[in-house]
Write an enzyme that holds these catalytic residues in place. Structure first.
Site, PDB file in Angstrom:
ATOM      1  N   TYR A  32      55.874 119.000 -15.783  1.00 21.52           N
ATOM      2  CA  TYR A  32      57.056 118.069 -15.331  1.00 21.52           C
ATOM      3  C   TYR A  32      57.733 117.254 -16.430  1.00 21.52           C
ATOM      4  CZ  TYR A  32      60.445 117.003 -11.636  1.00 21.52           C
ATOM      5  OH  TYR A  32      61.381 117.087 -10.662  1.00 21.52           O
ATOM      6  N   HIS A  37      57.647 113.601 -23.348  1.00 24.97           N
ATOM      7  CA  HIS A  37      56.756 114.571 -23.859  1.00 24.97           C
ATOM      8  C   HIS A  37      57.448 115.355 -24.845  1.00 24.97           C
ATOM      9  CE1 HIS A  37      55.681 114.546 -19.260  1.00 24.97           C
ATOM     10  NE2 HIS A  37      54.577 114.442 -19.696  1.00 24.97           N
ATOM     11  N   ASP A 150      50.945 105.619 -22.357  1.00 19.58           N
ATOM     12  CA  ASP A 150      49.892 105.375 -21.812  1.00 19.58           C
ATOM     13  C   ASP A 150      48.499 104.762 -22.783  1.00 19.58           C
ATOM     14  OD1 ASP A 150      49.675 107.105 -19.084  1.00 19.58           O
ATOM     15  OD2 ASP A 150      50.947 108.166 -20.770  1.00 19.58           O
TER      16      ASP A 150
HETATM   17  P1  AMP Z   1      51.364 112.974 -18.646  1.00 21.99           P
HETATM   18  O1  AMP Z   1      52.173 114.332 -18.596  1.00 21.99           O
HETATM   19  O2  AMP Z   1      51.867 111.844 -18.056  1.00 21.99           O
HETATM   20  O3  AMP Z   1      49.876 113.199 -18.701  1.00 21.99           O
HETATM   21  O4  AMP Z   1      51.712 112.518 -20.188  1.00 21.99           O
HETATM   22  C1  AMP Z   1      51.346 113.486 -21.311  1.00 21.99           C
HETATM   23  C2  AMP Z   1      51.580 112.769 -22.663  1.00 21.99           C
HETATM   24  O5  AMP Z   1      52.901 112.401 -22.731  1.00 21.99           O
HETATM   25  C3  AMP Z   1      50.764 111.534 -22.733  1.00 21.99           C
HETATM   26  O6  AMP Z   1      50.215 111.413 -24.220  1.00 21.99           O
HETATM   27  C4  AMP Z   1      51.727 110.482 -22.431  1.00 21.99           C
HETATM   28  O7  AMP Z   1      51.249 109.074 -22.954  1.00 21.99           O
HETATM   29  C5  AMP Z   1      52.905 110.877 -23.063  1.00 21.99           C
HETATM   30  N1  AMP Z   1      54.057 110.134 -22.503  1.00 21.99           N
HETATM   31  C6  AMP Z   1      54.549 110.023 -20.995  1.00 21.99           C
HETATM   32  N2  AMP Z   1      55.703 109.474 -20.943  1.00 21.99           N
HETATM   33  C7  AMP Z   1      56.066 109.323 -22.031  1.00 21.99           C
HETATM   34  C8  AMP Z   1      56.998 108.400 -22.753  1.00 21.99           C
HETATM   35  N3  AMP Z   1      58.038 107.956 -21.682  1.00 21.99           N
HETATM   36  N4  AMP Z   1      57.238 108.596 -23.908  1.00 21.99           N
HETATM   37  C9  AMP Z   1      56.269 109.048 -24.841  1.00 21.99           C
HETATM   38  N5  AMP Z   1      55.145 109.703 -24.598  1.00 21.99           N
HETATM   39  C10 AMP Z   1      54.985 109.703 -23.195  1.00 21.99           C
END
Ligand code: AMP
Length: 291
Positions: A32, A37, A150
């Site tokens: 998503y 990302h 995170d």
């Molecule tokens: P997730 O899909 O939520 O597991 O996130 C995947 C990666 O994207 C992780 O390393 C998160 O820290 C990073 N991420 C999520 N949201 C953001 C954001 N707003 N800005 C930068 N990186 C993000």
């Protein structure tokens, strides 16, 4: 762009790239995809020559009653975004491919995984550390890029890589935000317009804390207390609002030279997190986050 489901095939593709002299960059996600990302993908492309993105909604990092079943998914859109962003391989395994029948071996992170989200979500970082280790062994990246959004997860992974001598360089990237300050998150899709307004309190609390620290406030407990109050007044049900050591996440009395303000709260039934590294004025001024 290769679309790959099987770990063995992923490893072969990655090894082929390395054998051809390319450095492999890796961005693990739960899909998503949003601009946060994609900022990690851009960074991976700057640092390496072959970029792998994984999309895997990892069951072992969700607790009972959490949003595993309703976590938002849109593989077609994610695939288009990755292709447009110049991703070389998109790895989208089935849970059974990652966790063989009866799998019960885990990577258990230590003290840095204890407080904050570790306390509120028992087993969460064990699931994260386990799946990231598995993905590192499948993709065998030279560099892996994670978001500072995170923050605790990034510290857990840095520590794990150090402690276990994993042969990968970890890069942390700043949080990407909406123009009004809201940190991008796949979970923002759960928010109604009214909830989204309330959710702005998180970034406002971070801004307010930065301003206070810039003006000379150095008491960690006071910074945390004001952030909590701002969230409560906005109708956010606070899970935690804590000022911690930026690397170990241990409690600190003082902000100086730097400390992280970590926030988690429920807006309706949606749990949101945000954070900022606060830098005391005599330590070089304010910054959104550290690299
Ligand atoms: P997730 O899909 O939520 O597991 O996130 C995947 C990666 O994207 C992780 O390393 C998160 O820290 C990073 N991420 C999520 N949201 C953001 C954001 N707003 N800005 C930068 N990186 C993000």
């Amino acid at each position: 762009m290769d679309l790959i489901a099987l770990p063995g095939e992923m490893r072969a593709v990655s090894r082929r790239a390395r054998a051809g002299g390319r450095r492999v960059g890796f961005v693990p996600t739960m899909g998503y995809l949003h601009d946060g990302h994609l900022s990690l993908v851009r960074r991976a492309r700057e640092l390496t020559d072959f970029v792998v993105v994984s999309i895997f909604v990892n069951p072992t990092q969700f607790g009972p009653g959490e949003d595993l079943d309703r976590y938002p998914r849109d593989l077609d859109r994610d695939r288009d975004l990755c292709r447009a962003a110049g991703v070389d391989a998109l790895f989208v395994p089935e849970p059974a491919a990652i966790y063989p029948d009866g799998a019960d071996t885990f990577v258990v992170p230590g003290a840095v995984a204890g407080p904050l989200c570790g306390a509120s979500r028992p087993g969460h970082f064990r699931g994260v550390a386990t799946v990231v280790t598995q993905l590192f062994h499948i993709v065998e990246p030279d560099v892996a890029v994670f978001g500072q959004k995170d923050y605790q997860q990034l510290q857990v992974i840095r520590r794990m890589v150090r402690d276990l001598h994993l042969a990968v360089e970890i890069v942390g990237e700043p949080t990407v935000r909406e123009p009004d300050g809201l940190a991008l998150s796949s979970r923002n899709a759960y928010l109604s317009p009214e909830e989204r307004d309330r959710a702005l309190a998180l970034s406002r609390a971070l801004d307010e804390a930065s301003a206070r620290v810039a003006a000379g406030e150095d008491r960690a407990a006071e910074v945390a207390r004001r952030a909590r109050r701002l969230l409560e007044e906005a109708g956010v049900q606070v899970d935690y609002a804590e000022v911690r050591h930026p690397d170990t996440l241990e409690p600190v009395d003082r902000v100086a030279p730097r400390a992280v303000l970590a926030l988690a709260g429920f807006v309706g039934s949606t749990r949101l997190i945000d954070n900022r590294v606060l830098v005391a004025p005599d330590a070089g001024g304010q910054r959104e986050n550290t690299r």
